[in-house]
Design a protein around this motif. Structure first.
Motif, PDB file in Angstrom:
ATOM      1  N   ARG A 179     -13.316   9.763   9.822  1.00 38.02           N
ATOM      2  CA  ARG A 179     -14.551  10.246   9.529  1.00 38.02           C
ATOM      3  C   ARG A 179     -15.535   9.258   9.941  1.00 38.02           C
ATOM      4  N   ALA A 180     -15.283   8.032  10.080  1.00 36.40           N
ATOM      5  CA  ALA A 180     -16.187   6.861  10.644  1.00 36.40           C
ATOM      6  C   ALA A 180     -16.399   7.220  12.000  1.00 36.40           C
ATOM      7  N   GLN A 181     -15.303   7.395  12.707  1.00 37.18           N
ATOM      8  CA  GLN A 181     -15.418   7.636  14.170  1.00 37.18           C
ATOM      9  C   GLN A 181     -16.139   8.964  14.571  1.00 37.18           C
ATOM     10  N   THR A 217      -6.732   5.501   4.156  1.00 39.97           N
ATOM     11  CA  THR A 217      -7.380   4.707   5.176  1.00 39.97           C
ATOM     12  C   THR A 217      -7.693   5.409   6.570  1.00 39.97           C
ATOM     13  N   ALA A 218      -6.472   5.935   6.731  1.00 33.38           N
ATOM     14  CA  ALA A 218      -6.460   6.585   8.343  1.00 33.38           C
ATOM     15  C   ALA A 218      -7.579   7.691   8.298  1.00 33.38           C
ATOM     16  N   LEU A 219      -7.670   8.297   7.091  1.00 33.93           N
ATOM     17  CA  LEU A 219      -8.797   9.527   7.041  1.00 33.93           C
ATOM     18  C   LEU A 219     -10.294   8.721   7.113  1.00 33.93           C
ATOM     19  N   MET A 250       0.638  -1.018   0.104  1.00 32.41           N
ATOM     20  CA  MET A 250      -0.218   0.036   0.013  1.00 32.41           C
ATOM     21  C   MET A 250       0.786   1.101   0.058  1.00 32.41           C
ATOM     22  N   SER A 251       0.475   2.400  -0.534  1.00 25.96           N
ATOM     23  CA  SER A 251       1.362   3.566  -1.073  1.00 25.96           C
ATOM     24  C   SER A 251       1.167   4.407   0.433  1.00 25.96           C
ATOM     25  N   ILE A 252       2.010   5.394   0.455  1.00 26.27           N
ATOM     26  CA  ILE A 252       1.771   6.146   1.776  1.00 26.27           C
ATOM     27  C   ILE A 252       0.347   7.090   1.702  1.00 26.27           C
ATOM     28  N   SER A 253       0.048   7.474   0.359  1.00 28.97           N
ATOM     29  CA  SER A 253      -1.331   7.849   0.290  1.00 28.97           C
ATOM     30  C   SER A 253      -2.443   7.344   0.526  1.00 28.97           C
ATOM     31  N   GLY A 254      -2.452   5.895   0.253  1.00 32.18           N
ATOM     32  CA  GLY A 254      -3.251   4.856   0.418  1.00 32.18           C
ATOM     33  C   GLY A 254      -3.380   4.759   2.105  1.00 32.18           C
ATOM     34  N   VAL A 255      -2.274   4.793   2.895  1.00 27.20           N
ATOM     35  CA  VAL A 255      -2.550   4.726   4.121  1.00 27.20           C
ATOM     36  C   VAL A 255      -3.253   5.929   4.815  1.00 27.20           C
ATOM     37  N   MET A 256      -2.635   7.093   4.341  1.00 27.44           N
ATOM     38  CA  MET A 256      -3.361   8.305   4.722  1.00 27.44           C
ATOM     39  C   MET A 256      -4.893   8.351   4.388  1.00 27.44           C
ATOM     40  N   ALA A 268      -5.842   7.245  17.306  1.00 29.55           N
ATOM     41  CA  ALA A 268      -5.020   5.997  16.622  1.00 29.55           C
ATOM     42  C   ALA A 268      -4.812   6.392  15.140  1.00 29.55           C
ATOM     43  N   ASN A 269      -5.858   6.655  14.498  1.00 30.98           N
ATOM     44  CA  ASN A 269      -5.992   7.097  12.919  1.00 30.98           C
ATOM     45  C   ASN A 269      -5.291   8.300  12.955  1.00 30.98           C
ATOM     46  N   ALA A 270      -5.582   9.322  13.648  1.00 31.57           N
ATOM     47  CA  ALA A 270      -4.842  10.644  13.419  1.00 31.57           C
ATOM     48  C   ALA A 270      -3.221  10.583  13.444  1.00 31.57           C
ATOM     49  N   VAL A 271      -2.950   9.859  14.202  1.00 28.89           N
ATOM     50  CA  VAL A 271      -1.368   9.325  14.561  1.00 28.89           C
ATOM     51  C   VAL A 271      -0.851   8.454  13.294  1.00 28.89           C
ATOM     52  N   VAL A 272      -1.780   7.935  12.673  1.00 30.78           N
ATOM     53  CA  VAL A 272      -1.302   7.091  11.396  1.00 30.78           C
ATOM     54  C   VAL A 272      -1.165   7.999  10.215  1.00 30.78           C
ATOM     55  N   PHE A 273      -2.238   9.128  10.286  1.00 30.00           N
ATOM     56  CA  PHE A 273      -2.253   9.903   9.246  1.00 30.00           C
ATOM     57  C   PHE A 273      -1.152  10.696   9.203  1.00 30.00           C
ATOM     58  N   GLU A 274      -0.973  11.375  10.419  1.00 28.29           N
ATOM     59  CA  GLU A 274       0.232  12.329  10.443  1.00 28.29           C
ATOM     60  C   GLU A 274       1.747  11.670  10.238  1.00 28.29           C
TER      61      GLU A 274
END
Length: 101
Positions: free
Chosen positions: A15-17, A9-11, A1-7, A80-86
């Protein structure tokens, strides 16, 4: 998965939360409303990556303790998702720095 894909997914997780917290807020705000149908949030995987929140009414009464637990869980999941995104953003910045040099 690319960096943009990881970002991405985290985004989608953030949104879901956010959707989940909205449903929890509605439940708490309407807990004493006669006939109120408690909102339940289901998280499902998206085929292209990420997660989606689906909110649906249920026949159960609002349980304030369960809502509080769900709120804490949603907060932790969002963080947790915010940390992954950052982290993804930092990696992207590092790659762009290397490319420029």
């Amino acid at each position: 998965m690319s960096i943009s894909g990881v970002m991405s997914t985290a985004l989608s997780g953030m949104r879901a939360q956010t959707t989940r917290v909205g449903a929890i807020a509605n439940n708490i705000a309407n807990s004493s409303t006669p006939g109120y149908a408690t909102l339940n949030t289901s998280l499902t995987s998206v085929e292209t990556g990420g997660v989606q929140a689906v909110v649906s009414p249920t026949a159960s009464d609002v349980d304030p303790a369960a809502e509080l637990i769900d709120l804490i869980e949603a907060e932790q999941s969002y963080k947790a998702n915010a940390v992954v995104f950052e982290t993804g953003a930092d990696m992207w910045e590092m790659l762009m720095s290397i490319k420029r040099d």
